[in-house]
Motif scaffolding. Structure first.
Motif, mmCIF file in Angstrom:
data_model
loop_
_atom_site.group_PDB
_atom_site.id
_atom_site.type_symbol
_atom_site.label_atom_id
_atom_site.label_comp_id
_atom_site.label_asym_id
_atom_site.label_seq_id
_atom_site.Cartn_x
_atom_site.Cartn_y
_atom_site.Cartn_z
ATOM 1 N N ARG A 187 35.761 73.023 -2.149
ATOM 2 C CA ARG A 187 36.344 73.132 -3.480
ATOM 3 C C ARG A 187 35.357 72.633 -4.550
ATOM 4 N N ASN A 188 34.690 71.529 -4.271
ATOM 5 C CA ASN A 188 33.743 70.988 -5.247
ATOM 6 C C ASN A 188 32.598 71.962 -5.513
ATOM 7 N N ASP A 189 32.099 72.606 -4.459
ATOM 8 C CA ASP A 189 31.029 73.593 -4.644
ATOM 9 C C ASP A 189 31.502 74.736 -5.540
ATOM 10 N N LEU A 190 32.711 75.224 -5.287
ATOM 11 C CA LEU A 190 33.242 76.323 -6.096
ATOM 12 C C LEU A 190 33.408 75.904 -7.556
ATOM 13 N N GLU A 191 33.973 74.728 -7.759
ATOM 14 C CA GLU A 191 34.237 74.284 -9.131
ATOM 15 C C GLU A 191 32.957 73.913 -9.866
ATOM 16 N N MET A 192 31.952 73.469 -9.116
ATOM 17 C CA MET A 192 30.681 73.117 -9.744
ATOM 18 C C MET A 192 29.953 74.360 -10.246
ATOM 19 N N TRP A 214 31.086 87.411 -7.795
ATOM 20 C CA TRP A 214 32.471 86.976 -7.968
ATOM 21 C C TRP A 214 33.286 87.228 -6.712
ATOM 22 N N SER A 215 32.875 88.188 -5.902
ATOM 23 C CA SER A 215 33.567 88.429 -4.634
ATOM 24 C C SER A 215 33.475 87.204 -3.739
ATOM 25 N N MET A 216 32.322 86.531 -3.743
ATOM 26 C CA MET A 216 32.153 85.369 -2.875
ATOM 27 C C MET A 216 32.897 84.151 -3.393
ATOM 28 N N PHE A 217 33.023 84.048 -4.714
ATOM 29 C CA PHE A 217 33.892 82.995 -5.239
ATOM 30 C C PHE A 217 35.338 83.275 -4.829
ATOM 31 N N ALA A 218 35.733 84.543 -4.862
ATOM 32 C CA ALA A 218 37.088 84.919 -4.454
ATOM 33 C C ALA A 218 37.344 84.545 -2.999
ATOM 34 N N VAL A 219 36.378 84.824 -2.117
ATOM 35 C CA VAL A 219 36.541 84.475 -0.708
ATOM 36 C C VAL A 219 36.714 82.968 -0.551
ATOM 37 N N GLY A 220 35.943 82.200 -1.307
ATOM 38 C CA GLY A 220 36.053 80.746 -1.226
ATOM 39 C C GLY A 220 37.434 80.248 -1.621
ATOM 40 N N TRP A 221 37.958 80.772 -2.725
ATOM 41 C CA TRP A 221 39.289 80.337 -3.163
ATOM 42 C C TRP A 221 40.369 80.802 -2.191
ATOM 43 N N LEU A 222 40.174 81.967 -1.572
ATOM 44 C CA LEU A 222 41.140 82.432 -0.570
ATOM 45 C C LEU A 222 41.136 81.514 0.650
ATOM 46 N N GLU A 223 39.973 81.014 1.036
ATOM 47 C CA GLU A 223 39.909 80.049 2.134
ATOM 48 C C GLU A 223 40.785 78.838 1.844
ATOM 49 N N LEU A 224 40.800 78.437 0.584
ATOM 50 C CA LEU A 224 41.554 77.250 0.179
ATOM 51 C C LEU A 224 42.997 77.586 -0.200
ATOM 52 N N ILE A 248 16.599 69.589 10.187
ATOM 53 C CA ILE A 248 16.256 70.166 8.894
ATOM 54 C C ILE A 248 17.171 69.584 7.816
ATOM 55 N N LYS A 249 16.606 69.368 6.659
ATOM 56 C CA LYS A 249 17.387 68.812 5.553
ATOM 57 C C LYS A 249 18.263 69.893 4.935
ATOM 58 N N VAL A 250 19.564 69.607 4.808
ATOM 59 C CA VAL A 250 20.482 70.471 4.072
ATOM 60 C C VAL A 250 21.030 69.607 2.936
ATOM 61 N N PRO A 251 20.500 69.767 1.714
ATOM 62 C CA PRO A 251 20.839 68.847 0.621
ATOM 63 C C PRO A 251 22.346 68.673 0.418
ATOM 64 N N PHE A 252 22.747 67.405 0.246
ATOM 65 C CA PHE A 252 24.151 67.080 0.004
ATOM 66 C C PHE A 252 24.218 65.824 -0.842
ATOM 67 N N ASP A 253 25.040 65.861 -1.869
ATOM 68 C CA ASP A 253 25.246 64.706 -2.742
ATOM 69 C C ASP A 253 26.485 63.967 -2.245
ATOM 70 N N ALA A 254 26.277 62.847 -1.552
ATOM 71 C CA ALA A 254 27.390 62.125 -0.941
ATOM 72 C C ALA A 254 28.296 61.474 -1.980
ATOM 73 N N GLU A 255 27.742 61.200 -3.146
ATOM 74 C CA GLU A 255 28.552 60.558 -4.194
ATOM 75 C C GLU A 255 29.479 61.570 -4.853
ATOM 76 N N LYS A 256 28.917 62.708 -5.274
ATOM 77 C CA LYS A 256 29.738 63.732 -5.938
ATOM 78 C C LYS A 256 30.385 64.682 -4.933
ATOM 79 N N LYS A 257 30.000 64.585 -3.678
ATOM 80 C CA LYS A 257 30.559 65.393 -2.595
ATOM 81 C C LYS A 257 30.451 66.888 -2.872
ATOM 82 N N TYR A 258 29.208 67.292 -3.118
ATOM 83 C CA TYR A 258 28.934 68.724 -3.286
ATOM 84 C C TYR A 258 27.508 68.988 -2.834
ATOM 85 N N HIS A 259 27.152 70.251 -2.704
ATOM 86 C CA HIS A 259 25.804 70.620 -2.273
ATOM 87 C C HIS A 259 24.950 70.985 -3.483
#
Length: 611
Positions: free
Chosen positions: A446-451, A465-475, A401-412
């Motif tokens: 990180r790129n997904d979060l910042e995008m 915003w809770s899910m953005f918080a979880v993402g930054w906590l992962e990092l 199955i296709k899971v879209p990904f931009d290999a140049e910008k390295k984000y989904h």
């Protein structure tokens, strides 16, 4: 459409009071849904004297309640033990030819006045209302309420039932008071919505985003059940109360026939769970576009089953109680929903609405495709566990199955053709990292979060915003995480910590979805808990203003655990164990060194600060 019990308003809601005495007359009002007698609502008034006097004090009660409904065909029944009684069926079934559930309601007649006599210093009056789907259940609840009232223990039994529930879970932290209050408020309201303990045979109808419907056209989603239950509320419930989590899954199993019909009507195999679900599992969303396109809900439902299985190893739910039939049907649906692209040599899912509802009729929503892939992988895994042959189609579709990904910008990209900078309604792509745990590097995360962070609607639904918080906590970007979590406080209203869906005050009230996301930011963000097939992982990250976090009552493989997380160390204690004696003992394992710490009941292990 939906559970008719959610449409019934209490007669107690309209009670007011005034006094005909020139003296001050302090009085208190209690209104509560009894926690153990789950079909019973109680209302009490207490009047007491604040001065030494013997004059009677009279309080007037205004009760505009009339037992009429535009949704129910109500009939007057004979009085029962002093209560008035009405019953009736819903006028319109949720789908043509569907069932028309019956409502039975008993209530204590409310007098026009209450009087504290001259010789009395204080007196209380109690009134009851029972609402149930059967006459027998309504009368039983009312009768038991009367018995408790006569013994003077109606309210104390309610308080005791809550105390027993609170004993099973606790989140406490050494940190800002507003955060502590918000956590307790969220946990209280979520626990208020779960099925009762010790009530065998209780038919649970799921949890709606706004809890009970208030009856207003369009508000609180008519009590319908969305992905909000399975994605946003369920993980918190599972962590503390797996038996309540099981009841949520049983609701989905009970509505599987409707989901099978939904898929068939749209020309697909298997089961498609409705965007809005009620009693039958048929689609009851008033706007066709969501039911037709927001199909990720089917994967969200199965992800809840996967989390439950990985946490409990409850094979009975799958082997005997209908779980496997549901898993199999969902896998069939995803395979039939995909089309092969000769050009890209992969499977596509076309014409969907992603969680970001600003966009529709898009192809290859990255979240939808990733959750479909996870569904198929889980279906294959559990088939292998049960020694059931795995259809090659499941493996092929999951792999290709296709899971879209931009290999140049390295984000989904959110979907095929998405242009960076397009506004997004709510958390969407960021959900790949959590809860989907889709494999990606820290750079891509990180790129997904910042995008997507700056272009997500600021006044959108509270859980984003809770899910953005979880993402930054992962990092380990704890301050960036805290800045996102702080946005949630604009959705909390005082003094009772009621959540509104949107920060401008619009939308559902009390918004349990937002609370579920907020709790996950702490329970899965600060702790780093991740439910996997082989373990319960943890990798904490605490902001500077939090010195210590205690999470008590975490359920895992029949054990209850207490995690104490501080800046310098982590302590784990097994506070209760009902583990299968043949199961391997619990251990905490440091991932980097491989060092193992045994976990036995009553024993504290300190695996340090590593995951």
């Amino acid at each position: 459409a939906g559970d008719p019990l959610l449409e019934v308003k209490s007669l107690f809601a309209c009670v007011g009071s005034s006094t005909r005495s020139h003296l001050s007359s302090p009085h208190s009002l209690f209104i509560y849904a009894h926690h153990s007698l789950v079909h019973l609502m109680a209302f009490s008034i207490t009047i007491w004297r604040s001065a030494h006097t013997t004059q009677p004090i009279t309080v007037q009660l205004q009760t505009p309640f009339v037992p009429k409904s535009q949704d129910l065909d109500l009939n007057q029944g004979p009085d029962f033990q002093g209560a008035q009684y009405v019953y009736g069926k819903t006028l319109v079934p949720e789908v043509e030819g569907g069932p028309r559930p019956t409502v039975h309601m008993l209530w204590t007649p409310v007098p026009q006045t209450l009087t504290l006599r001259g010789e009395e210093r204080e007196r209380s009056w109690e009134f009851l209302m029972a609402v149930a789907e059967s006459e027998e259940e309504a009368k039983r609840s009312y009768r038991e309420g009367l018995a408790l009232m006569a013994a003077g223990s109606l309210h104390s039994s309610h308080v005791h039932a809550w105390a027993m529930l609170w004993r099973g879970c606790c989140i406490d932290l050494d940190g800002p008071l507003p955060l502590r209050q918000a956590l307790y408020g969220c946990l209280y309201y979520l626990l208020s919505a779960i099925p009762p303990r010790g009530n065998p045979g209780f038919l649970f109808h799921g949890i709606s985003p706004g809890g009970l419907s208030n009856g207003t056209q369009g508000e609180d989603y008519w009590g319908h059940v969305f992905w909000d239950q399975d994605t946003w509320m369920f993980p918190n419930i599972l962590l503390f109360y797996p038996e309540a989590a099981r009841a949520i899954l049983e609701y989905r199993i009970r509505t599987l026939e409707g989901a099978l019909r939904n898929a068939q009507e749209q020309g697909y195999k298997g089961a498609k769970f409705p965007w809005e679900s009620a009693a039958t599992g048929r689609e009851v969303c008033p706007e066709e576009i969501y039911g037709a396109q927001e199909i990720h809900v089917t994967g969200d439902v199965l992800m809840a089953f996967e989390q439950y299985y990985c946490t409990t190893q409850d094979q009975k739910l799958f082997r005997e109680d209908g779980g496997w039939k549901l898993v199999d049907a969902v896998a069939q649906y995803w395979c039939s929903r995909m089309v092969w692209s000769e050009e890209e040599q992969c499977y596509h899912i076309k014409g969907v609405m992603p969680p970001d509802e600003y966009h529709y009729q898009v192809d290859n929503s990255v979240y939808t495709n990733a959750v479909a892939q996870r569904s198929l992988n889980f279906a294959a895994d559990i088939a292998r566990d049960f020694l059931i042959p795995v259809p090659e189609e499941w493996v092929d579709c999951a792999k290709k199955i296709k899971v879209p990904f931009d290999a140049e910008k390295k984000y989904h990209p959110e979907y095929d053709g998405y242009s960076p900078g397009e506004p997004v309604k709510q958390a969407d792509v960021v959900l790949l990292g959590f809860p989907l745990m889709y494999p990606m590097s820290s750079e891509v995360r990180r790129n997904d979060l910042e995008m997507y962070e700056p272009i997500t609607e600021l006044d959108g639904p509270a859980m984003s915003w809770s899910m953005f918080a979880v993402g930054w906590l992962e990092l380990k970007e704890v301050q960036r995480a805290q800045s996102q979590l702080n946005k949630c406080f604009s959705n909390i209203t005082e003094p009772f910590k009621i959540w509104v869906e949107n920060s401008d005050g619009s939308g559902a009230v009390n918004f349990l979805t937002g609370m579920g996301g907020f709790l996950q930011a702490v329970l899965f963000g600060y702790t780093g808990f991740r439910i996997t097939r082989s373990s319960l992982r943890f990798n904490p990250a605490l902001p500077n203003d939090i010195n210590k976090l205690n999470v008590t009552g975490v359920s895992y493989f029949g054990n209850k655990l207490k995690f104490t997380i501080a800046k310098e160390e982590i302590r784990i204690k097994v506070i209760e164990s009902h583990q299968d004696p043949l199961a391997p003992p619990l251990e905490a394992v440091l991932e980097e060194s491989g060092q193992r710490f045994p976990l036995r009941e009553g024993m504290v292990s300190s695996p340090g600060s590593a995951s």
